[in-house]
Design a protein around this motif. Structure first.
Motif, PDB file in Angstrom:
ATOM      1  N   UNK A  84       1.846  -1.023  -3.633  1.00 28.48           N
ATOM      2  CA  UNK A  84       3.007  -1.001  -4.526  1.00 28.48           C
ATOM      3  C   UNK A  84       3.942   0.174  -4.172  1.00 28.48           C
ATOM      4  N   UNK A  85       3.339   1.370  -4.060  1.00 29.38           N
ATOM      5  CA  UNK A  85       4.172   2.551  -3.781  1.00 29.38           C
ATOM      6  C   UNK A  85       4.889   2.428  -2.438  1.00 29.38           C
ATOM      7  N   UNK A  86       4.178   1.960  -1.425  1.00 27.34           N
ATOM      8  CA  UNK A  86       4.792   1.840  -0.088  1.00 27.34           C
ATOM      9  C   UNK A  86       5.921   0.810  -0.090  1.00 27.34           C
ATOM     10  N   UNK A  87       5.701  -0.311  -0.777  1.00 28.63           N
ATOM     11  CA  UNK A  87       6.744  -1.347  -0.819  1.00 28.63           C
ATOM     12  C   UNK A  87       7.999  -0.825  -1.509  1.00 28.63           C
TER      13      UNK A  87
ATOM     14  N   UNK B  49      -1.138 -10.229   5.093  1.00 27.95           N
ATOM     15  CA  UNK B  49       0.182 -10.812   5.372  1.00 27.95           C
ATOM     16  C   UNK B  49       1.233  -9.711   5.582  1.00 27.95           C
ATOM     17  N   UNK B  50       1.179  -8.665   4.766  1.00 34.04           N
ATOM     18  CA  UNK B  50       2.175  -7.583   4.900  1.00 34.04           C
ATOM     19  C   UNK B  50       2.015  -6.834   6.217  1.00 34.04           C
ATOM     20  N   UNK B  51       0.778  -6.675   6.694  1.00 35.90           N
ATOM     21  CA  UNK B  51       0.583  -5.982   7.977  1.00 35.90           C
ATOM     22  C   UNK B  51       0.945  -6.920   9.131  1.00 35.90           C
ATOM     23  N   UNK B  52       0.606  -8.190   8.972  1.00 36.96           N
ATOM     24  CA  UNK B  52       0.966  -9.179   9.998  1.00 36.96           C
ATOM     25  C   UNK B  52       2.484  -9.231  10.190  1.00 36.96           C
ATOM     26  N   UNK B  53       3.217  -9.120   9.100  1.00 37.92           N
ATOM     27  CA  UNK B  53       4.679  -9.163   9.170  1.00 37.92           C
ATOM     28  C   UNK B  53       5.276  -7.791   9.509  1.00 37.92           C
ATOM     29  N   UNK B  54       4.412  -6.827   9.770  1.00 41.68           N
ATOM     30  CA  UNK B  54       4.813  -5.461  10.142  1.00 41.68           C
ATOM     31  C   UNK B  54       5.667  -4.791   9.059  1.00 41.68           C
ATOM     32  N   UNK B  55       5.424  -5.155   7.811  1.00 43.11           N
ATOM     33  CA  UNK B  55       6.118  -4.486   6.706  1.00 43.11           C
ATOM     34  C   UNK B  55       5.349  -3.207   6.353  1.00 43.11           C
ATOM     35  N   UNK B  56       4.020  -3.293   6.406  1.00 46.15           N
ATOM     36  CA  UNK B  56       3.155  -2.130   6.184  1.00 46.15           C
ATOM     37  C   UNK B  56       2.114  -2.082   7.300  1.00 46.15           C
ATOM     38  N   UNK B  57       1.500  -0.888   7.449  1.00 46.46           N
ATOM     39  CA  UNK B  57       0.349  -0.797   8.365  1.00 46.46           C
ATOM     40  C   UNK B  57      -0.879  -0.395   7.540  1.00 46.46           C
ATOM     41  N   UNK B  58      -2.054  -0.753   8.047  1.00 48.15           N
ATOM     42  CA  UNK B  58      -3.300  -0.365   7.365  1.00 48.15           C
ATOM     43  C   UNK B  58      -3.389   1.157   7.252  1.00 48.15           C
ATOM     44  N   UNK B  59      -2.947   1.850   8.299  1.00 46.60           N
ATOM     45  CA  UNK B  59      -3.036   3.316   8.309  1.00 46.60           C
ATOM     46  C   UNK B  59      -2.201   3.917   7.175  1.00 46.60           C
ATOM     47  N   UNK B  60      -1.015   3.361   6.963  1.00 42.96           N
ATOM     48  CA  UNK B  60      -0.168   3.851   5.868  1.00 42.96           C
ATOM     49  C   UNK B  60      -0.880   3.690   4.530  1.00 42.96           C
ATOM     50  N   UNK B  61      -1.490   2.522   4.359  1.00 44.87           N
ATOM     51  CA  UNK B  61      -2.178   2.252   3.093  1.00 44.87           C
ATOM     52  C   UNK B  61      -3.366   3.213   2.954  1.00 44.87           C
ATOM     53  N   UNK B  62      -4.126   3.387   4.040  1.00 44.88           N
ATOM     54  CA  UNK B  62      -5.270   4.308   4.018  1.00 44.88           C
ATOM     55  C   UNK B  62      -4.820   5.727   3.637  1.00 44.88           C
ATOM     56  N   UNK B  63      -3.720   6.154   4.235  1.00 43.81           N
ATOM     57  CA  UNK B  63      -3.225   7.519   3.951  1.00 43.81           C
ATOM     58  C   UNK B  63      -2.850   7.668   2.481  1.00 43.81           C
TER      59      UNK B  63
ATOM     60  N   UNK C 132      -4.118   9.559  -3.100  1.00 42.64           N
ATOM     61  CA  UNK C 132      -4.461   9.267  -4.513  1.00 42.64           C
ATOM     62  C   UNK C 132      -5.813   9.879  -4.848  1.00 42.64           C
ATOM     63  N   UNK C 133      -6.773   9.666  -3.944  1.00 43.26           N
ATOM     64  CA  UNK C 133      -8.132  10.125  -4.230  1.00 43.26           C
ATOM     65  C   UNK C 133      -8.159  11.635  -4.400  1.00 43.26           C
ATOM     66  N   UNK C 134      -7.356  12.311  -3.625  1.00 41.48           N
ATOM     67  CA  UNK C 134      -7.261  13.767  -3.731  1.00 41.48           C
ATOM     68  C   UNK C 134      -6.699  14.132  -5.121  1.00 41.48           C
TER      69      UNK C 134
END
Lengths: 95, 214, 102
Positions: B36-39, C76-90, C95-97
């Motif tokens: 959500x935040x990234x989008x 689907x979002x990573x396939x379409x290159x809108x997001x990357x897994x690494x960005x989500x992981x970061x 958040x966890x911090x």
């Protein structure tokens, strides 16, 4: 597009085909024989849309009826019970 | 289904004042906040877009469907229109069904009952009934509704004689199905508002008949 | 013919559990983000379905409904290159911090 290939009441068989990827014809109905209950019209092909493509050419969608006893070897009670599935033209052949 | 909107709005920013500490969220729950935040950061969607969808879904409930059914019971001309052109007839009642590709109303009779399932996924007439119940999405319902509809109905408290024909609809495509249940006996003279109270969500999916009048 | 994990019509299964759970905030959020992406025509339900069908079968069965939605949205979002897994992981790590992951 020409008119629909099948008319209401016509007997049809669902292709007993196995193809990889996204398909909208459930396993349990493949190879089974039923009838055209209703012609819903032409729709974008979800099996193409699922891969980000344009869904063209459109496919005619039918409501296909089956006797429960035809679909399942064993079906308990309710001898007139029926099953209806939405099936796209390319999955059907004349029976 | 209550929902504290401010929490969804700020959930990614603050973990305080929340009954379930954020660090206890599961792997995927954390990822949706990140997505959500990234989008939003990338300008793909906005917070308003998300909020609008939450508001839209919250405004949908089986009460919409019950209103359609009660009117159809009370007014035969309306019932005919509802079956012939469901989307236009919904608009007539102020129910926005435009997001559905095609909408089909299945009329139950003394002789015939309909049951709706989506074996491949969980397709459901959300604009009319809201989000689907958990059981509708369950793997057991998706597996059994097609070959054991009478068994499933029995679990929901409905036992039908063999002479009644059961028609199961597996919504595999873009059609969305709503069952128009059979008007219960003993409801002559009831107002539409009274009738609507008898129309349960489950009766519009088809696992049971509507409630009997008290 | 092979039956894939999502294609379960007619398989033996137990009673239908009629218990309802109140949706958590993250489930409501997953639902809304999915609908918003659809409204903007960024993804189609057909694509999301394909992604869920291509998941590992064990994973498909073990995840809850909205967990499957989130997993397929990410695909689907990573396939379409809108997001990357690494960005989500970061982002998750951040958040966890902040949220005090033990």
């Amino acid at each position: 597009m020409e008119g629909p290939r099948f008319k209401p009441g016509e007997r049809v068989r669902v292709r007993a085909e196995d193809r990889p990827g996204h398909i909208r014809t459930p396993f349990y109905v493949r190879g089974k024989t039923g009838w055209i209950e209703r012609v819903y019209g032409d729709f974008l092909n979800p099996e193409s849309l699922a891969y980000g493509k344009d869904g063209l050419p459109e496919k005619t969608l039918y409501l296909v009826g089956f006797d429960q006893k035809e679909v399942w070897g064993q079906y308990l009670a309710g001898s007139q019970d029926k099953l209806f599935v939405d099936i796209y033209d390319h999955w059907l052949e004349p029976a | 289904m209550s929902m504290d909107r401010s929490d969804v709005h700020h959930a990614a920013d603050t973990g305080e004042d929340h009954p379930h500490p954020k660090h206890e969220l599961g792997y995927y729950a954390k990822r949706i906040y990140a997505i959500r935040d990234l989008l939003i950061e990338k300008g793909v969607i906005t917070q308003d877009d998300i909020q609008r969808q939450i508001d839209y879904q919250e405004a949908r409930s089986p009460a919409n469907g019950a209103q359609l059914v009660a009117r159809a019971w009370a007014d035969p001309a309306f019932k005919k229109r509802l079956i012939d052109d469901p989307k236009a007839t919904c608009a007539e009642m102020g129910i926005d069904a435009t997001s559905i590709n095609e909408f089909v109303v299945l009329e139950n009779t003394e002789r015939v009952r309909h049951l709706v399932v989506c074996t491949l996924c969980s397709c459901y007439p959300r604009p009319i009934l809201g989000r689907p119940p958990d059981w509708y999405k369950s793997l057991n319902y998706r597996s059994r509704a097609v070959n054991d509809p009478r068994g499933v109905m029995r679990e929901f408290g409905q036992e039908l004689p063999d002479e009644v024909e059961i028609r199961v609809h597996d919504s595999t495509a873009d059609m969305r199905y709503l069952v128009l249940p059979l008007r219960p006996r003993g409801t002559e003279g009831m107002s539409e508002a009274e009738l609507a109270k008898l129309v349960t969500r489950d009766s519009m999916i088809g696992v049971v008949d509507p409630l009997a009048p008290q | 013919m092979a039956r894939r994990h999502h294609d379960m019509g007619g398989l033996p299964a137990g009673p239908v559990d009629q218990t309802e759970h109140a949706l958590s905030d993250w489930e409501i959020l997953a639902d809304a983000v999915n609908q918003a992406l659809g409204e903007k025509k960024i993804k189609r339900t057909d694509e999301m379905r394909r992604a869920r069908e291509d998941m590992d079968s064990e994973l498909y069965r073990s995840l809850s409904y909205y967990e499957r939605w989130i997993a397929s949205m990410e695909t689907i979002l990573t396939e379409k290159k809108i997001l990357t897994r690494e960005e989500i992981d970061r982002k998750v790590a951040a958040f966890e911090k902040k949220w005090g992951e033990p």
